[in-house]
Design a protein around this motif. Sequence first.
Motif, short mmCIF file in Angstrom:
data_model
loop_
_atom_site.label_atom_id
_atom_site.label_comp_id
_atom_site.label_asym_id
_atom_site.label_seq_id
_atom_site.Cartn_x
_atom_site.Cartn_y
_atom_site.Cartn_z
N GLY A 1 0.79 -1.22 0.00
CA GLY A 1 0.00 0.00 0.00
C GLY A 1 0.82 1.26 0.00
N LEU A 2 2.12 1.15 -0.26
CA LEU A 2 3.00 2.30 -0.13
C LEU A 2 3.34 2.96 -1.45
N HIS A 3 3.15 2.25 -2.56
CA HIS A 3 3.49 2.80 -3.88
C HIS A 3 2.24 2.80 -4.75
N PRO A 4 1.74 3.97 -5.13
CA PRO A 4 0.53 4.01 -5.97
C PRO A 4 0.80 3.80 -7.45
N ASP A 5 2.07 3.76 -7.84
CA ASP A 5 2.39 3.63 -9.26
C ASP A 5 3.64 2.76 -9.43
N LEU A 6 4.12 2.63 -10.65
CA LEU A 6 5.24 1.76 -10.98
C LEU A 6 6.48 2.14 -10.18
N ILE A 7 7.17 1.12 -9.65
CA ILE A 7 8.40 1.34 -8.88
C ILE A 7 9.58 1.26 -9.85
N TYR A 8 10.38 2.33 -9.89
CA TYR A 8 11.52 2.37 -10.79
C TYR A 8 12.74 1.62 -10.23
N ASN A 9 13.03 1.81 -8.95
CA ASN A 9 14.17 1.11 -8.37
C ASN A 9 14.06 1.10 -6.86
N VAL A 10 14.83 0.21 -6.24
CA VAL A 10 14.87 0.07 -4.77
C VAL A 10 16.33 -0.06 -4.36
N SER A 11 16.70 0.57 -3.24
CA SER A 11 18.08 0.52 -2.76
C SER A 11 18.10 0.39 -1.24
N TRP A 12 18.82 -0.61 -0.72
CA TRP A 12 18.98 -0.78 0.72
C TRP A 12 19.99 0.24 1.26
N ASN A 13 19.84 0.56 2.56
CA ASN A 13 20.88 1.37 3.18
C ASN A 13 22.02 0.49 3.64
N ARG A 14 22.99 1.06 4.32
CA ARG A 14 24.25 0.36 4.61
C ARG A 14 24.03 -0.90 5.45
N ASN A 15 23.18 -0.84 6.46
CA ASN A 15 22.97 -2.01 7.33
C ASN A 15 21.68 -2.76 7.03
N GLY A 16 20.94 -2.33 6.02
CA GLY A 16 19.75 -3.06 5.62
C GLY A 16 18.55 -2.85 6.53
N SER A 17 18.54 -1.79 7.34
CA SER A 17 17.38 -1.52 8.19
C SER A 17 16.28 -0.77 7.44
N LEU A 18 16.65 -0.04 6.39
CA LEU A 18 15.70 0.73 5.59
C LEU A 18 16.01 0.52 4.11
N PHE A 19 15.05 0.87 3.27
CA PHE A 19 15.35 0.97 1.84
C PHE A 19 14.64 2.19 1.29
N CYS A 20 15.19 2.74 0.21
CA CYS A 20 14.55 3.87 -0.47
C CYS A 20 14.10 3.42 -1.85
N SER A 21 13.10 4.08 -2.35
CA SER A 21 12.53 3.71 -3.65
C SER A 21 12.20 4.96 -4.45
N ALA A 22 12.27 4.83 -5.77
CA ALA A 22 11.84 5.87 -6.69
C ALA A 22 10.63 5.34 -7.45
N CYS A 23 9.61 6.18 -7.56
CA CYS A 23 8.33 5.74 -8.10
C CYS A 23 7.91 6.63 -9.28
N LYS A 24 7.04 6.11 -10.09
CA LYS A 24 6.57 6.85 -11.26
C LYS A 24 5.75 8.07 -10.88
N ASP A 25 5.26 8.12 -9.63
CA ASP A 25 4.52 9.32 -9.19
C ASP A 25 5.46 10.45 -8.79
#
Length: 530
Positions: free
Chosen positions: A218-242
């Motif tokens: 329920g977090l991305h309303p549109d196509l996800i372009y990419n996903v990247s973990w942070n250094r220790n893998g506790s979070l990730f960031c994403s870029a979306c078509k919106d």
Amino acid sequence: MGTKSRRGDLGQAPLSLSCFLIRGGKQGRDPEPPEAGAAVPGVPDMSFRKVVRQSKFRHVFGQPVKNDQCYEDIRVSRVTWDSTFCAVNPKFLAVIVEASGGGAFLVLPLSKTGRIDKAYPTVCGHTGPVLDIDWCPHNDEVIASGSEDCTVMVWQIPENGLASPLTEPVVVLEGHTKRVGIVTWHPTARNVLLSAGCDNVVLIWNVGTAEELYRLDGLHPDLIYNVSWNRNGSLFCSACKDKSVRIIDPRRGTLVAERERAHEGARPMRAIFLADGKVFTTGFSRMSERQLALWDPENLEEPMALQELDSSNGALLPFYDPDTSVVYVCGKGDSSIRYFEITDEPPYIHFLNTFTSKEPQRGMGSMPKRGLEVSKCEIARFYKLHERKCEPIVMTVPRKSDLFQDDLYPDTAGPEAALEAEEWVSGRDANPILISLREAYVPSKQRDLKVSRRNVLSDGRPAVAPSSARLGASTSAVATHATAPSGGLAGAGVRASQSGRCWEAPGVTLVCCVRPNHSPPVCRAQAPAW
């Protein structure tokens, strides 16, 4: 005449910081020159201004390898998806290729250069085109793939490469309802894999048990372009078509931070985590100019830095080296690689140089740091995909000394997992386990991959083995402190010989002997079993 001569005199004055002219003073007298370091009215203070920023990476240059070291006659995939189409580790090169009746990718040992036979075996278990591939960071013989057939498959590659087509994956992960365009492994936890599909759902899997750990739908309303973990893998960031960049906590399923309209353009964007927690993005402006931006997750209102590059229309793919804080930016369809250094001082993003070639790139792969040639001051190696071949490009820092360069090679992330999947699920976080690149190391033999409810992917863990020079030092050290085993240890690695009693020192690949005359123990190196 007088005016002309005065102008001529001024024109003769040397142009330097030490040359100045001040009018004024009492009754027409020229004032005394200011003392060294004193501010001059009306003249900007340039005494401490750096003309050229100092950086050990300012002279990094890229160089393609010779033709006989390229991989020729590879039919690179033509699928319309903004993926790198290439993944590489210290043992294998994987390239997504054209395949009839399904999807396939090629896996080549790094040493197999030259022309690749059309009949060379591929990994061909998918029923639709392969969109993304990623090598496991903790096992150099395990690779994951995502496909248009809505599945994620994990494969075990034989130690010496493929001798026949590989059609049976070790595990098939089914959970997406549309094509899977992103697969990426957790950086520190063993067997944790993230996948994202065109159904706008992010799934996190425990590959060792073939079970779904988390579903973020329920977090991305549109196509996800990419996903990247942070250094220790506790979070990730994403870029979306919106046009939004999101920072997400996968275990809680919550949105930590969000920046809407990070780039105004409608074309694809990318977002990656840096080692210090900042986020680096690439995208397009409203006028379709390509941009780079640096963001502080604590304050996403305004970017820390924003740069415009050019007006090309290819998506920018960023590759980040956390050891040197250098970002390499490759545009699909471009014939160049730009690289920038990220620092803590404004303007934060510092342009270093550009590698240019004649042929445009269809995709790009980046070698992990532990696969580089340290003796040649190689700080990065890219595998550039042409239409029919793969060309390695070496990035080098010119140095005259042949000694190990400590400033270029700090300890880097090794192949050992810091956590098991169950530990990460329970809430633990850990930074990557670092290894030194000063001494070459030999990975231990990988075990076959098996999946069960209680088993993990593979227990084979590449380890750091000392070089011969360093082994000699260790031998002398052990020989100094070694003592003969007690009688209670008889039979536990102790053996008798004509020269005295011998035993194997625990934890060290050495054989120690005591001669009959009770002289100090002598330890010698024993070759590893493999």
